[in-house]
Design a protein around this motif. Sequence first.
Motif, mmCIF file in Angstrom:
data_model
loop_
_atom_site.group_PDB
_atom_site.id
_atom_site.type_symbol
_atom_site.label_atom_id
_atom_site.label_comp_id
_atom_site.label_asym_id
_atom_site.label_seq_id
_atom_site.Cartn_x
_atom_site.Cartn_y
_atom_site.Cartn_z
ATOM 1 N N LEU A 80 41.007 -38.811 23.116
ATOM 2 C CA LEU A 80 41.679 -38.122 21.684
ATOM 3 C C LEU A 80 42.408 -38.584 21.168
ATOM 4 O O LEU A 80 43.261 -39.520 19.467
ATOM 5 N N ASN A 81 44.008 -39.252 21.896
ATOM 6 C CA ASN A 81 44.669 -40.611 21.432
ATOM 7 C C ASN A 81 43.735 -42.044 20.843
ATOM 8 O O ASN A 81 44.838 -42.226 19.889
ATOM 9 N N LYS A 82 42.776 -42.903 21.379
ATOM 10 C CA LYS A 82 42.375 -43.741 20.345
ATOM 11 C C LYS A 82 41.521 -43.231 19.195
ATOM 12 O O LYS A 82 41.622 -44.242 17.846
ATOM 13 N N ALA A 83 41.278 -41.775 19.232
ATOM 14 C CA ALA A 83 40.362 -41.526 17.451
ATOM 15 C C ALA A 83 41.935 -41.757 16.932
ATOM 16 O O ALA A 83 41.114 -41.106 15.485
ATOM 17 N N ILE A 84 42.863 -40.829 17.377
ATOM 18 C CA ILE A 84 44.351 -40.416 16.608
ATOM 19 C C ILE A 84 44.415 -42.069 15.802
ATOM 20 O O ILE A 84 44.497 -42.426 14.766
ATOM 21 N N SER A 85 44.435 -42.605 16.812
ATOM 22 C CA SER A 85 44.961 -44.691 16.009
ATOM 23 C C SER A 85 43.788 -45.063 15.385
ATOM 24 O O SER A 85 43.608 -45.683 14.078
ATOM 25 N N ILE A 86 42.494 -44.227 15.150
ATOM 26 C CA ILE A 86 41.745 -44.914 14.588
ATOM 27 C C ILE A 86 42.264 -43.998 12.928
ATOM 28 O O ILE A 86 41.754 -44.848 11.817
ATOM 29 N N CYS A 87 42.617 -43.223 12.777
ATOM 30 C CA CYS A 87 42.728 -42.616 11.701
ATOM 31 C C CYS A 87 43.766 -43.134 10.578
ATOM 32 O O CYS A 87 44.838 -43.547 11.471
ATOM 33 N N PRO A 88 43.723 -43.220 9.395
ATOM 34 C CA PRO A 88 45.136 -43.459 8.170
ATOM 35 C C PRO A 88 45.967 -42.960 8.685
ATOM 36 O O PRO A 88 45.945 -41.653 9.162
ATOM 37 N N LYS A 89 46.907 -43.244 8.898
ATOM 38 C CA LYS A 89 48.599 -42.446 9.270
ATOM 39 C C LYS A 89 49.136 -41.755 8.210
ATOM 40 O O LYS A 89 50.034 -40.208 8.430
ATOM 41 N N ASP A 90 48.553 -41.661 7.005
ATOM 42 C CA ASP A 90 49.085 -41.023 5.362
ATOM 43 C C ASP A 90 48.262 -40.244 4.518
ATOM 44 O O ASP A 90 48.020 -39.902 3.695
ATOM 45 N N LYS A 91 47.218 -39.465 5.533
ATOM 46 C CA LYS A 91 45.997 -39.156 5.230
ATOM 47 C C LYS A 91 45.784 -37.894 6.489
ATOM 48 O O LYS A 91 46.392 -37.849 7.881
ATOM 49 N N GLU A 92 45.691 -36.623 5.546
ATOM 50 C CA GLU A 92 45.507 -35.656 6.948
ATOM 51 C C GLU A 92 44.048 -36.108 7.766
ATOM 52 O O GLU A 92 43.692 -36.487 7.251
ATOM 53 N N THR A 93 44.276 -35.963 8.924
ATOM 54 C CA THR A 93 43.432 -35.579 10.406
ATOM 55 C C THR A 93 42.535 -34.293 10.449
ATOM 56 O O THR A 93 43.798 -33.476 10.683
#
Length: 161
Positions: A80-93
């Motif tokens: 899960l942590n790696k998945a979150i790290s792939i996502c843009p920080k300035d958009k809702e995931t």
Amino acid sequence: MITIIAAAAENDALGKDNDLVWHLPNDFKRFKSLTTNHYIIMGRKTFESFPKPLPNRTHIIITRQEDYIVPEGCFTTNSLNKAISICPKDKETFIIGGGQIYKQSMELADKIELTRVHTEVEADTFFPKIDDQNWELTESIFHPKDENHQFDFTYLTYIRK
């Protein structure tokens, strides 16, 4: 912002045999409107429950299978942590399931968009309990059952305290 999005019965049931246990067209429309053009994170079994990837969303699938093949535009990772790290920080995931991924994400999420389906059903996958010490209910919109919806349900929005 990390948002958990789910539909769960009064007994926190999410689904059975890798499928939903109800058909709520308005909830599908809400899910689509909230998640379109965003990254969505899910476990492998949730991904496999779709006939094809959901349009206009970037899929990140969490799996332990190193050689798991996904369609173009989808990504895999093993945590899960790696998945979150792939996502843009300035958009809702959005975290979209399943049960184990929801459980892991409760400490990481900023918001929960929960459709509470007012029934109890038999299930093999459950949503984790929402701890009132950590979450504040900020919105509640009731939808009565009708010719297209077998059950009453309520859209609940929680924000981390």
